[in-house]
Scaffold this active site. Structure first.
Site, mmCIF file in Angstrom:
data_model
loop_
_atom_site.group_PDB
_atom_site.id
_atom_site.type_symbol
_atom_site.label_atom_id
_atom_site.label_comp_id
_atom_site.label_asym_id
_atom_site.label_seq_id
_atom_site.Cartn_x
_atom_site.Cartn_y
_atom_site.Cartn_z
ATOM 1 C CE LYS A 105 -4.398 1.038 -0.180
ATOM 2 N NZ LYS A 105 -5.573 0.356 -0.473
HETATM 3 P P1 NAD Z 1 -12.774 7.864 -2.781
HETATM 4 O O1 NAD Z 1 -11.492 8.916 -2.926
HETATM 5 O O2 NAD Z 1 -13.340 7.388 -4.370
HETATM 6 O O3 NAD Z 1 -14.166 8.116 -2.138
HETATM 7 C C1 NAD Z 1 -14.403 8.141 -0.885
HETATM 8 C C2 NAD Z 1 -15.426 8.232 -0.500
HETATM 9 O O4 NAD Z 1 -15.785 8.805 1.016
HETATM 10 C C3 NAD Z 1 -15.769 9.810 -0.995
HETATM 11 O O5 NAD Z 1 -17.267 10.351 -1.054
HETATM 12 C C4 NAD Z 1 -15.284 10.684 0.051
HETATM 13 O O6 NAD Z 1 -16.817 12.057 0.053
HETATM 14 C C5 NAD Z 1 -15.959 9.799 0.956
HETATM 15 N N1 NAD Z 1 -15.596 10.231 2.246
HETATM 16 C C6 NAD Z 1 -14.194 10.534 2.756
HETATM 17 N N2 NAD Z 1 -13.707 10.657 3.697
HETATM 18 C C7 NAD Z 1 -15.633 10.336 4.522
HETATM 19 C C8 NAD Z 1 -15.424 10.975 6.500
HETATM 20 N N3 NAD Z 1 -14.820 10.919 6.661
HETATM 21 N N4 NAD Z 1 -16.972 10.102 6.386
HETATM 22 C C9 NAD Z 1 -17.852 9.811 5.318
HETATM 23 N N5 NAD Z 1 -17.507 9.566 3.996
HETATM 24 C C10 NAD Z 1 -16.612 10.146 3.787
HETATM 25 O O7 NAD Z 1 -12.187 6.218 -2.683
HETATM 26 P P2 NAD Z 1 -12.758 4.755 -2.870
HETATM 27 O O8 NAD Z 1 -11.767 4.539 -4.098
HETATM 28 O O9 NAD Z 1 -14.400 4.643 -3.080
HETATM 29 O O10 NAD Z 1 -12.559 4.084 -1.608
HETATM 30 C C11 NAD Z 1 -13.354 3.775 -0.904
HETATM 31 C C12 NAD Z 1 -13.150 2.669 0.502
HETATM 32 O O11 NAD Z 1 -13.162 1.439 -0.555
HETATM 33 C C13 NAD Z 1 -11.878 3.065 1.327
HETATM 34 O O12 NAD Z 1 -11.619 2.207 2.894
HETATM 35 C C14 NAD Z 1 -10.770 1.753 -0.168
HETATM 36 O O13 NAD Z 1 -9.598 1.683 0.620
HETATM 37 C C15 NAD Z 1 -11.665 1.134 -0.402
HETATM 38 N N6 NAD Z 1 -11.578 0.157 -1.699
HETATM 39 C C16 NAD Z 1 -11.176 0.882 -2.502
HETATM 40 C C17 NAD Z 1 -11.075 -0.038 -3.706
HETATM 41 C C18 NAD Z 1 -11.387 1.453 -5.232
HETATM 42 O O14 NAD Z 1 -10.776 -0.319 -5.907
HETATM 43 N N7 NAD Z 1 -11.163 1.783 -5.352
HETATM 44 C C19 NAD Z 1 -10.677 -1.151 -3.829
HETATM 45 C C20 NAD Z 1 -10.813 -1.871 -2.534
HETATM 46 C C21 NAD Z 1 -11.256 -1.137 -1.729
#
Ligand code: NAD
Length: 415
Positions: A105
Site C-alpha cells: 500500500k
Molecule cells: P474515493 O476517494 O473515490 O471515495 C471516497 C468517498 O468517501 C468520497 O465520497 C468521500 O467524500 C467519502 N468520505 C471521505 N471521508 C469520509 C468520512 N469521514 N465520512 C464519510 N464519507 C467520507 O475512494 P474509493 O476508491 O471509493 O475508496 C473507498 C473505500 O474503499 C476505501 O476504504 C478504500 O480503501 C476501499 N477500497 C477501494 C478500492 C478501489 O478500487 N478504489 C478497492 C478496495 C477497497
C-alpha cells in the site's frame, strides 16, 4: 473507548487467525512485520511558485506469493501505521481470492481536493519518482485507492515509463483504457461488492427486491455500488459523502443523485430526501449497511445502535474489533473487507495479465471471471466459518494467512 490504531486492529485479526490455524510461531512472527517500508518527501512546486513538501509512504507487507499489489491513498489523515495495516490486508486479500500477488500500500498525507490539477499532477509525478525503486510490473504494482483515480495512475505510468525509456503499462492498474487499462476495472470493486451482497442475501433466504440498503461514501466504490445494487432491484434508502448524507425511506434515485453530484461536487444537499450526518446514517433503519469510506466507522460506541442485519464492508477496516464482538453477539452478518472488496484487486490482476500479454479481453469476459472468483471465495469463507465456528472475518483471514504461510514454508527462510 478503544485507543487501538488500525495497525493494532490488523495485528489482532492476524493473531486470531493464527491461533485458529495453529500457525507455527516463526511464520506468525514473520507475518506480523511488513517486509519493507519506505518513507519519502515529496517536494512540490505550487501554482504560486512556493514549494510544499508532502510526506509519502510505500509499504510492502509480503511478497512470498508474487509481486506486491496495493493502492495509493491521498488523504490528510494518512499515517505509516495505516499504510502498514492496509498493506497487510492486501496480502490476505490477494491470497484469499488466490491471485499471485503479495500485499502493498502507499499513501501521501495530502488533501487532493485542496490542490489544483497541475499541482496534483506535479505532486503525483514526484511521489511516483520517489517510490520508483520499489515499483515495477515484476516488483510492486500500485492502483487507485481513496483520493486517487485513473488520472493519477496515468501520471504514475507515464513517469515510470519516461524514466525507463519505453511504455510500461503493467506498472500500475486502474489506468484509463487508452493506455492499457482493463474493461470493467473502474466498477470492479463495486461489482464485487454487489456479487457478495447478492450471495449473502441468497444465503440468508432474503429477497433482493425487499433489501433496503444504506451506503456510506460516494466515491468510486460507494457510488458504483449504489448504482449496481439499484440495478439489481435493491432499494437505496441513504447515501453519504464526507460532507454528510441524504435519507429517504421510500428510496433514492441513483441517477438523480449522480446528476446532483456532477453539478454540486457532493451529494450532501440533494433534495430527494432528508439530510443526515454520517454518524446518523450508520444507525438508520435498513437491511444492508455498506461502509465505503474510511476505517474505524463502526465502534463499541455505535455498534449497539446499528439497525442493519447485514454489513458488507466495501471500505477497508470500517469495523473495530469491539464492534465486531458486539455484532457477533447480536447475530449480525458481517462480510469482511478482504472478501467484500476483493473485486478491485481481482480485476487489477486481470489488467496486469492483459498488459503483460498485450492482449485485451471484453468487459463480459472480465465480469464473468470476476463473478466466478467472488462467488467461489464467498463459498470458501462461509464454509470455513461454519466448519471452524469462527466469524467470516476470521475465516477469510485464515484462508489468506494459510496460503501465505504455505508459500513461506515451501520457500524456506533465506539464508
Ligand atoms: P474515493 O476517494 O473515490 O471515495 C471516497 C468517498 O468517501 C468520497 O465520497 C468521500 O467524500 C467519502 N468520505 C471521505 N471521508 C469520509 C468520512 N469521514 N465520512 C464519510 N464519507 C467520507 O475512494 P474509493 O476508491 O471509493 O475508496 C473507498 C473505500 O474503499 C476505501 O476504504 C478504500 O480503501 C476501499 N477500497 C477501494 C478500492 C478501489 O478500487 N478504489 C478497492 C478496495 C477497497
Amino acid at each position: 473507548m478503544s485507543t487501538d490504531t488500525v495497525w493494532d486492529v490488523a495485528l489482532r485479526q492476524l493473531d486470531l487467525a493464527a491461533e485458529s490455524l495453529k500457525l507455527s510461531p516463526g511464520v506468525h512472527e514473520v507475518l506480523r512485520h511488513p517486509r519493507r517500508t519506505l518513507e519519502v518527501s515529496v517536494p512540490t512546486r505550487m501554482d504560486d511558485g512556493s514549494i510544499r513538501v508532502f510526506k509519502g509512504y510505500r509499504v510492502h507487507h509480503n511478497t512470498s506469493r508474487g509481486p506486491s499489489k496495493g493502492g495509493i491513498r491521498y488523504h490528510p489523515s494518512v499515517t505509516l501505521e495505516e499504510i502498514k495495516a492496509l498493506a497487510m490486508w492486501m496480502t490476505w486479500k490477494c491470497a484469499l481470492v488466490n491471485i499471485p500477488f503479495g500485499g502493498a500500500k502507499g499513501g501521501v498525507v495530502v488533501d487532493p481536493g485542496a490542490l489544483s490539477a497541475a499541482e496534483l499532477e506535479r505532486m503525483s509525478r514526484r511521489y511516483a519518482s520517489e517510490i520508483l525503486p520499489l515499483i515495477g510490473p515484476e516488483k510492486d504494482i500500485p492502483a487507485p485507492d481513496l483520493g486517487t483515480n485513473e488520472q493519477v495512475m496515468a501520471w504514475i505510468m507515464d513517469t515510470f515509463s519516461t524514466r525507463e525509456g519505453f511504455s510500461v503499462p503493467g506498472v500500475v492498474t486502474g489506468k484509463p483504457l487508452s493506455i492499457g487499462g482493463s474493461a470493467g476495472r473502474s466498477q470492479a470493486t463495486a461489482r464485487g461488492v454487489m456479487y457478495i451482497t447478492l450471495a449473502t442475501l441468497k444465503h440468508l433466504g432474503r429477497s433482493v427486491e425487499e433489501a433496503r440498503v444504506v451506503v456510506q461514501g460516494y466515491g468510486n466504490v460507494g457510488a458504483n455500488t449504489v448504482e449496481l445494487l439499484a440495478d439489481q432491484g435493491c432499494m437505496i434508502v441513504a447515501a453519504s459523502d464526507v460532507h454528510g448524507g441524504v435519507y429517504n425511506p421510500g428510496g433514492l434515485s441513483p441517477h438523480r443523485m449522480n446528476r446532483f453530484k456532477q453539478e454540486a461536487g457532493t451529494i450532501f444537499g440533494y433534495e430527494g430526501g432528508e439530510r443526515v450526518s454520517n454518524a446518523e446514517l450508520l444507525e438508520l433503519d435498513c437491511d444492508v449497511l455498506i461502509p465505503a469510506a474510511l476505517e474505524g466507522q463502526l465502534t463499541e460506541e455505535n455498534a449497539d445502535r446499528v439497525a442493519a442485519s447485514v454489513i458488507v464492508e466495501a471500505a477497508n477496516g470500517p469495523t473495530m474489533p469491539e464492534a465486531d464482538e458486539i455484532f457477533t453477539e447480536r447475530g449480525l452478518t458481517v462480510v469482511p473487507d478482504i472478501l467484500a472488496n476483493a473485486g478491485g484487486v481481482t480485476v487489477s490482476y486481470f489488467e496486469w495479465v492483459q498488459d503483460l500479454q498485450a492482449y485485451y479481453w471484453s468487459e463480459d469476459e472480465v465480469n464473468d471471471r470476476l463473478r466466478s472468483i467472488m462467488e467461489a471465495s464467498y463459498v470458501s469463507v462461509l464454509g470455513l466459518a461454519e466448519d471452524a465456528k469462527v466469524s467470516m472475518r476470521t475465516a477469510a483471514t485464515m484462508l489468506g494467512v494459510d496460503r501465505v504461510a504455505a508459500a513461506h514454508r515451501t520457500r524456506g527462510l533465506y539464508p
